[in-house]
Scaffold this motif. Structure first.
Motif, mmCIF file in Angstrom:
data_model
loop_
_atom_site.group_PDB
_atom_site.id
_atom_site.type_symbol
_atom_site.label_atom_id
_atom_site.label_comp_id
_atom_site.label_asym_id
_atom_site.label_seq_id
_atom_site.Cartn_x
_atom_site.Cartn_y
_atom_site.Cartn_z
ATOM 1 N N ALA A 157 -36.993 18.396 27.973
ATOM 2 C CA ALA A 157 -36.515 19.626 27.340
ATOM 3 C C ALA A 157 -35.149 20.017 27.879
ATOM 4 C CB ALA A 157 -37.521 20.752 27.561
ATOM 5 N N LEU A 158 -34.970 19.898 29.179
ATOM 6 C CA LEU A 158 -33.680 20.221 29.783
ATOM 7 C C LEU A 158 -32.591 19.286 29.246
ATOM 8 C CD1 LEU A 158 -32.126 21.958 31.774
ATOM 9 C CD2 LEU A 158 -32.755 20.339 33.568
ATOM 10 N N ASP A 159 -32.895 18.000 29.143
ATOM 11 C CA ASP A 159 -31.938 17.038 28.587
ATOM 12 C C ASP A 159 -31.579 17.379 27.145
ATOM 13 O OD1 ASP A 159 -31.891 15.612 30.946
ATOM 14 O OD2 ASP A 159 -33.284 14.062 30.257
ATOM 15 N N ILE A 160 -32.574 17.744 26.359
ATOM 16 C CA ILE A 160 -32.350 18.087 24.959
ATOM 17 C C ILE A 160 -31.438 19.305 24.842
ATOM 18 C CG2 ILE A 160 -33.482 19.015 22.885
ATOM 19 C CD1 ILE A 160 -35.890 17.164 23.654
ATOM 20 N N VAL A 161 -31.706 20.329 25.634
ATOM 21 C CA VAL A 161 -30.900 21.549 25.581
ATOM 22 C C VAL A 161 -29.470 21.263 26.036
ATOM 23 C CG1 VAL A 161 -30.606 23.872 26.533
ATOM 24 C CG2 VAL A 161 -32.863 23.106 25.791
ATOM 25 N N GLN A 162 -29.336 20.527 27.121
ATOM 26 C CA GLN A 162 -27.990 20.203 27.602
ATOM 27 C C GLN A 162 -27.219 19.376 26.578
ATOM 28 O OE1 GLN A 162 -28.857 18.387 31.398
ATOM 29 N NE2 GLN A 162 -28.695 20.331 32.478
ATOM 30 N N ASP A 163 -27.874 18.412 25.983
ATOM 31 C CA ASP A 163 -27.241 17.586 24.968
ATOM 32 C C ASP A 163 -26.819 18.440 23.769
ATOM 33 O OD1 ASP A 163 -26.379 15.108 23.852
ATOM 34 O OD2 ASP A 163 -28.244 14.965 22.702
ATOM 35 N N SER A 164 -27.678 19.361 23.375
ATOM 36 C CA SER A 164 -27.370 20.253 22.248
ATOM 37 C C SER A 164 -26.168 21.129 22.561
ATOM 38 C CB SER A 164 -28.576 21.134 21.923
ATOM 39 O OG SER A 164 -29.681 20.354 21.555
ATOM 40 N N MET A 165 -26.129 21.664 23.765
ATOM 41 C CA MET A 165 -25.009 22.517 24.156
ATOM 42 C C MET A 165 -23.701 21.733 24.190
ATOM 43 S SD MET A 165 -26.622 24.892 27.122
ATOM 44 C CE MET A 165 -27.514 26.378 26.708
ATOM 45 N N ALA A 173 -20.408 22.474 21.834
ATOM 46 C CA ALA A 173 -19.086 22.713 22.413
ATOM 47 C C ALA A 173 -18.079 21.661 21.954
ATOM 48 C CB ALA A 173 -19.181 22.733 23.933
ATOM 49 N N GLU A 174 -18.503 20.413 21.929
ATOM 50 C CA GLU A 174 -17.604 19.314 21.598
ATOM 51 C C GLU A 174 -17.212 19.300 20.119
ATOM 52 O OE1 GLU A 174 -17.832 14.442 21.535
ATOM 53 O OE2 GLU A 174 -19.015 15.539 23.031
ATOM 54 N N HIS A 175 -18.179 19.479 19.248
ATOM 55 C CA HIS A 175 -17.934 19.317 17.815
ATOM 56 C C HIS A 175 -17.709 20.617 17.046
ATOM 57 C CE1 HIS A 175 -18.816 15.059 18.108
ATOM 58 N NE2 HIS A 175 -19.947 15.347 18.726
ATOM 59 N N TYR A 176 -18.221 21.734 17.571
ATOM 60 C CA TYR A 176 -18.164 22.972 16.804
ATOM 61 C C TYR A 176 -17.599 24.149 17.598
ATOM 62 C CZ TYR A 176 -21.241 20.226 13.869
ATOM 63 O OH TYR A 176 -21.764 19.229 13.084
ATOM 64 N N GLY A 177 -17.019 23.882 18.738
ATOM 65 C CA GLY A 177 -16.462 24.951 19.566
ATOM 66 C C GLY A 177 -15.354 25.727 18.889
ATOM 67 N N ASP A 178 -14.752 25.151 17.852
ATOM 68 C CA ASP A 178 -13.668 25.821 17.142
ATOM 69 C C ASP A 178 -14.154 26.648 15.957
ATOM 70 O OD1 ASP A 178 -14.471 23.626 15.664
ATOM 71 O OD2 ASP A 178 -12.445 23.100 15.011
ATOM 72 N N LYS A 179 -15.455 26.703 15.757
ATOM 73 C CA LYS A 179 -16.013 27.483 14.646
ATOM 74 C C LYS A 179 -16.052 28.973 15.028
ATOM 75 C CE LYS A 179 -17.111 24.100 11.862
ATOM 76 N NZ LYS A 179 -16.496 23.941 10.569
ATOM 77 N N PRO A 180 -16.123 29.848 14.035
ATOM 78 C CA PRO A 180 -16.242 31.285 14.329
ATOM 79 C C PRO A 180 -17.522 31.576 15.125
ATOM 80 C CG PRO A 180 -15.711 30.923 12.011
ATOM 81 C CD PRO A 180 -16.004 29.580 12.600
ATOM 82 N N ALA A 181 -17.433 32.560 16.000
ATOM 83 C CA ALA A 181 -18.568 32.907 16.868
ATOM 84 C C ALA A 181 -19.823 33.243 16.064
ATOM 85 C CB ALA A 181 -18.194 34.071 17.785
ATOM 86 N N ALA A 182 -19.661 33.816 14.902
ATOM 87 C CA ALA A 182 -20.819 34.197 14.076
ATOM 88 C C ALA A 182 -21.607 32.984 13.580
ATOM 89 C CB ALA A 182 -20.363 35.031 12.887
ATOM 90 N N GLU A 183 -20.964 31.827 13.503
ATOM 91 C CA GLU A 183 -21.636 30.619 13.025
ATOM 92 C C GLU A 183 -22.368 29.865 14.141
ATOM 93 O OE1 GLU A 183 -19.107 28.033 10.747
ATOM 94 O OE2 GLU A 183 -18.267 29.709 9.608
ATOM 95 N N LEU A 184 -22.079 30.187 15.384
ATOM 96 C CA LEU A 184 -22.649 29.435 16.510
ATOM 97 C C LEU A 184 -24.181 29.456 16.559
ATOM 98 C CD1 LEU A 184 -20.096 30.252 19.353
ATOM 99 C CD2 LEU A 184 -20.212 28.215 17.891
ATOM 100 N N PRO A 185 -24.844 30.599 16.340
ATOM 101 C CA PRO A 185 -26.315 30.591 16.439
ATOM 102 C C PRO A 185 -26.980 29.607 15.473
ATOM 103 C CG PRO A 185 -25.524 32.839 16.507
ATOM 104 C CD PRO A 185 -24.335 31.963 16.170
ATOM 105 N N MET A 186 -26.571 29.613 14.209
ATOM 106 C CA MET A 186 -27.201 28.693 13.252
ATOM 107 C C MET A 186 -26.855 27.246 13.568
ATOM 108 S SD MET A 186 -27.610 30.242 9.409
ATOM 109 C CE MET A 186 -26.190 29.415 8.867
ATOM 110 N N LEU A 187 -25.606 27.003 13.923
ATOM 111 C CA LEU A 187 -25.207 25.635 14.265
ATOM 112 C C LEU A 187 -26.004 25.129 15.461
ATOM 113 C CD1 LEU A 187 -21.336 25.920 13.860
ATOM 114 C CD2 LEU A 187 -22.852 24.424 12.540
#
Length: 188
Positions: free
Chosen positions: A32-40, A44-58
């Motif tokens: 679970a820890l690996d999955i969460v870290q990988d997701s984070m 950050a890597e692929h969607y860090g430039d998106k608007p903050a409002a889109e981050l939760p769904m992404l």
């Protein structure tokens, strides 16, 4: 566009809930820890430039996909090494407090007897056990809607299904939880 600070604050705000959600799915703390870290990292890597409002769904979508990827890898691994079993379910020392926030709020609002506190802790453990027993899609929908407090549309987008499916999964999860808890003599 999300600033570095907004991204960091967002990740801090979802870290604990994402970990608990992943543990409910994979039933292994390290995985679970690996999955969460990988997701984070992917967010950050692929969607860090998106608007903050889109981050939760992404993030919810990435977390779901990383969890599915983990299950696929496990299936392949198990097919190759079917006699190896080094994954264990959480034991007595691996308790997870589903309603931690509710408990702390309740504790701060009133003083209760040791008997009441013990009874409430037992009920919470039973709820956690029953949530783990739900089918994967019901559990996922239930946790997103009632724990992550996502609305139906957000949950549908994160799960990659229709809003009607989310409502069906949630309804079935609530019915199954209610039935299981009533069978154990717990009436909420």
């Amino acid at each position: 566009m999300a600033t570095e600070r907004e991204l960091s604050d967002f990740l801090k705000s979802v870290e604990k809930r994402a970990f608990k959600r992943s543990v409910y799915h994979v039933r292994n703390e390290e995985a679970a820890l690996d999955i969460v870290q990988d997701s984070m990292m992917k967010l950050a890597e692929h969607y860090g430039d998106k608007p903050a409002a889109e981050l939760p769904m992404l993030f919810q979508r990435i977390l779901s996909n990383c969890t599915l990827d983990w299950f696929r890898r496990q299936k392949t691994r198990n097919a190759l090494f079917s006699n190896m079993s080094d994954f264990e379910l959480p034991g007595e020392d691996g308790e997870f407090d589903l309603l931690e926030t509710y408990e702390s709020l309740e504790d701060s609002q009133r003083t209760e007897s040791a008997e009441d506190a013990t009874r409430r802790a037992q009920i919470l453990r039973e709820i956690e056990v029953e949530i783990q027993e739900l089918p994967a899609r019901q559990r996922e929908a239930f946790l997103m809607r009632y724990w992550e407090e996502m609305d139906v549309a957000e949950t549908a987008a994160a799960m990659g299904c229709s809003e009607g499916s989310v409502k069906t999964h949630c309804s079935r999860a609530v019915q199954a939880l209610g039935k299981a808890l009533r069978a154990k003599g717990i009436h909420l």
